[in-house]
Scaffold this active site. Sequence first.
Site, short mmCIF file in Angstrom:
data_model
loop_
_atom_site.label_atom_id
_atom_site.label_comp_id
_atom_site.label_asym_id
_atom_site.label_seq_id
_atom_site.Cartn_x
_atom_site.Cartn_y
_atom_site.Cartn_z
NE ARG A 1 0.23 1.50 3.36
CZ ARG A 1 1.15 2.37 3.68
NH1 ARG A 1 2.40 1.99 3.88
NH2 ARG A 1 0.88 3.66 3.78
NE ARG B 1 -6.06 0.90 -1.95
CZ ARG B 1 -5.46 1.39 -0.87
NH1 ARG B 1 -4.19 1.09 -0.62
NH2 ARG B 1 -6.10 2.17 -0.04
CG ASP C 1 -2.92 8.21 -1.50
OD1 ASP C 1 -2.76 8.72 -0.37
OD2 ASP C 1 -2.64 7.03 -1.77
CE LYS D 1 -4.94 5.79 4.31
NZ LYS D 1 -5.93 4.91 3.62
O1 MRU Z 1 -4.47 3.23 2.05
P1 MRU Z 1 -2.99 3.42 1.96
O2 MRU Z 1 -2.24 2.90 3.13
O3 MRU Z 1 -2.45 2.94 0.63
O4 MRU Z 1 -2.81 5.00 1.96
C1 MRU Z 1 -1.52 5.55 1.92
C2 MRU Z 1 -1.53 7.01 2.08
O5 MRU Z 1 -2.54 7.66 2.13
C3 MRU Z 1 -0.20 7.70 2.09
O6 MRU Z 1 -0.22 8.79 2.95
C4 MRU Z 1 0.09 8.18 0.67
O7 MRU Z 1 0.00 7.11 -0.23
C5 MRU Z 1 1.40 8.82 0.55
S1 MRU Z 1 2.65 7.58 0.71
C6 MRU Z 1 4.07 8.04 0.08
#
Ligand code: MRU
Length: 344
Positions: free
Chosen positions: A52, A95, A238, A249
């Site tokens: 992830r 995703r 993201d 997140k």
């Molecule tokens: O659901 P996840 O764990 O894939 O979400 C990850 C995040 O939101 C991170 O903060 C984001 O990908 C930046 S990581 C370099």
Amino acid sequence: MTQQNPLSVQALQWTGDSLKVLDQRQLPDTIAYDDYQDAAGVFDAIVTMRVRGAPAIGIAAAYGVVLSAQQHLAADPQHWQAKVRTDIDKLAQSRPTAVNLFWALERMKALLAQPLENPLAELTACAEHIHADDIAANRLMGEVGADLLQGAKGVLTHCNTGALATGGYGTALGVIRSAYRRKPLSVFAGETRPWLQGARLTVWELAQDNIPATLIADSAAAWLMQTGAIDWIIVGADRIAANGDTANKIGTYSLAVLAKHHGVNFMVVAPTSTIDFTIDSGKQIAIEERNASELLPAAYLKGGSIVSAWNPVFDVTPASLITAIVTERGIVLNPAEQGVRGLS
Ligand code: MRU
């Protein structure tokens, strides 16, 4: 396969004919890698959150395309490209929010459309470049982001943005790593409900680097800011829209609102592969909603229960709440003024 005490954390290991994925669901208790030999396996690893984090998802998908080519070129030399394209379409469904996934798949797809003398070597080289470029970008962002932190005594980060979420080193966590090496500062990490990326991954990853971190409940963030212990909140992303609105997140938006109220600076750190220049604002970002079972106690999951759960796993922070967006192509201060279009 199980490994103990790795010298440095690696979410992904490419072996040449398989992709080893660290199963992040088991951290920090168990360090176990799963070995994938086809695109379907990589798709499953992304959907189930073994891997992830936006950049890591993109890199894994790129290697998934290489595995697809290895499989189909050997089995069906006449129609292998069409089969790889089908696998690419499938990987794109794993995703919805992190744009790095689509960015990496587009790069692999564009290469696949070229006349290739040695397809496997060229596709492999492309995936390895995506991986290596991400690490290089993180190291660069670490340094320029640390410049912004001069004089800061404390920072708060959210989710996990470290080596586990990227090709290596990390985005927001890379900045924290670089800053801490220059001069120790207090690092706070929010636990990041419901998946606990902060509690299970971030504080563990920092401990591997001997960087002390203090875990807080997400709901303690406002009170932490009120104490004056932190000068900056530092997060990853993201997907960043052209106007600087940033999806990250769930809980990031709340932190940005609280930061504004308390006069705390707010930094987003992300490679340009996380910027979606095709969308004008955060309103156009698809927000993933995951299963209610990630939130609800099992007793409520039985048939007949009237209790339900809403589980959006990302939110969008408006550019107006962001002090700086740090990328490998430069820093955009006050992104609300002109967005991030200048980085394209
Ligand atoms: O659901 P996840 O764990 O894939 O979400 C990850 C995040 O939101 C991170 O903060 C984001 O990908 C930046 S990581 C370099």
